[in-house]
Design a protein around this motif. Structure first.
Motif, PDB file in Angstrom:
ATOM      1  N   CYS A   4       0.839  -1.208   0.000  1.00 32.39           N
ATOM      2  CA  CYS A   4       0.000   0.000   0.000  1.00 32.39           C
ATOM      3  C   CYS A   4       0.867   1.248   0.000  1.00 32.39           C
ATOM      4  CB  CYS A   4      -0.916   0.003   1.213  1.00 32.39           C
ATOM      5  SG  CYS A   4      -2.186  -1.264   1.165  1.00 32.39           S
ATOM      6  N   ALA A  17      -7.797   2.788  -0.588  1.00 31.00           N
ATOM      7  CA  ALA A  17      -8.796   2.037   0.179  1.00 31.00           C
ATOM      8  C   ALA A  17      -8.163   1.046   1.154  1.00 31.00           C
ATOM      9  CB  ALA A  17      -9.759   1.332  -0.760  1.00 31.00           C
ATOM     10  N   PRO A  18      -7.189   0.217   0.735  1.00 36.48           N
ATOM     11  CA  PRO A  18      -6.603  -0.684   1.731  1.00 36.48           C
ATOM     12  C   PRO A  18      -5.835   0.049   2.827  1.00 36.48           C
ATOM     13  CG  PRO A  18      -5.737  -1.173  -0.480  1.00 36.48           C
ATOM     14  CD  PRO A  18      -6.724  -0.078  -0.606  1.00 36.48           C
ATOM     15  N   THR A  19      -5.271   1.202   2.490  1.00 39.05           N
ATOM     16  CA  THR A  19      -4.561   1.974   3.508  1.00 39.05           C
ATOM     17  C   THR A  19      -5.537   2.503   4.551  1.00 39.05           C
ATOM     18  OG1 THR A  19      -2.887   2.604   1.891  1.00 39.05           O
ATOM     19  CG2 THR A  19      -3.048   3.954   3.868  1.00 39.05           C
ATOM     20  N   VAL A  20      -6.647   3.067   4.104  1.00 37.77           N
ATOM     21  CA  VAL A  20      -7.650   3.583   5.039  1.00 37.77           C
ATOM     22  C   VAL A  20      -8.224   2.441   5.875  1.00 37.77           C
ATOM     23  CG1 VAL A  20      -9.947   4.645   5.166  1.00 37.77           C
ATOM     24  CG2 VAL A  20      -8.215   5.604   3.664  1.00 37.77           C
ATOM     25  N   LEU A  21      -8.514   1.328   5.251  1.00 40.12           N
ATOM     26  CA  LEU A  21      -9.079   0.185   5.970  1.00 40.12           C
ATOM     27  C   LEU A  21      -8.120  -0.338   7.034  1.00 40.12           C
ATOM     28  CD1 LEU A  21     -11.611  -1.575   5.990  1.00 40.12           C
ATOM     29  CD2 LEU A  21     -10.439  -3.129   4.448  1.00 40.12           C
ATOM     30  N   THR A  22      -6.850  -0.423   6.702  1.00 36.40           N
ATOM     31  CA  THR A  22      -5.858  -0.900   7.662  1.00 36.40           C
ATOM     32  C   THR A  22      -5.764   0.036   8.862  1.00 36.40           C
ATOM     33  OG1 THR A  22      -4.608  -1.897   5.864  1.00 36.40           O
ATOM     34  CG2 THR A  22      -3.440  -1.564   7.927  1.00 36.40           C
ATOM     35  N   LEU A  24      -8.109   2.031   9.922  1.00 32.35           N
ATOM     36  CA  LEU A  24      -9.348   1.911  10.701  1.00 32.35           C
ATOM     37  C   LEU A  24      -9.337   0.668  11.582  1.00 32.35           C
ATOM     38  CD1 LEU A  24     -12.051   3.066   8.125  1.00 32.35           C
ATOM     39  CD2 LEU A  24     -11.232   4.288  10.141  1.00 32.35           C
ATOM     40  N   PHE A  25      -8.671  -0.385  11.125  1.00 29.99           N
ATOM     41  CA  PHE A  25      -8.523  -1.574  11.977  1.00 29.99           C
ATOM     42  C   PHE A  25      -7.517  -1.327  13.104  1.00 29.99           C
ATOM     43  CE2 PHE A  25      -9.902  -4.452   8.315  1.00 29.99           C
ATOM     44  CZ  PHE A  25     -11.185  -4.543   8.797  1.00 29.99           C
TER      45      PHE A  25
END
Length: 122
Positions: A4, A17-22, A24-25
């Motif tokens: 990412c 998107a994967p950066t934001v999702l990570t 947020l986790f």
């Protein structure tokens, strides 16, 4: 995460998107670590997650990811500069001076009334 980060550096739109999702986790994990009396891990993890979210979702980074870039990734290519200007609309005919509206143009032949062959005459 390294993929990412590499995608963000290359301005790949898919990497956001994967950066934001990570991140947020990472926030609930940091909260869980805070509640389990691990502030030495929770505070840096939470701070990095919040800073990463702010950075990735900021308007300048959004503009960077949306712009098209050349092969080297150095200079954005602006598509609007190379586009041809739109053609001007044709000039309109002058309005009639007597206030009556015309439906046909002045250069076309006059219209004739059509008769319906099935209708009965007067």
């Amino acid at each position: 995460m390294l993929g990412c980060a590499r995608g963000l550096l290359r301005a790949a739109q898919w990497s956001r998107a994967p950066t934001v999702l990570t991140q947020l986790f990472a926030l609930p994990i940091a909260w869980s670590l805070w509640q389990s009396d691990r502030p030495a891990i929770a505070v840096p993890l939470g701070a990095v997650a919040v800073l990463a979210l702010i950075t990735v979702l900021s308007p300048p980074s959004t503009a960077w990811l949306i712009d098209d870039h050349d092969e080297d990734g150095d200079t954005p290519v602006n598509d609007t500069e190379t586009a041809e200007p739109a053609a001007a609309p044709p000039p309109e005919s002058p309005a009639p001076s007597d206030g009556a509206s015309k439906t046909a143009s002045t250069n076309s032949p006059p219209r004739t009334a059509r008769t319906d062959p099935t209708s009965k005459g007067p």
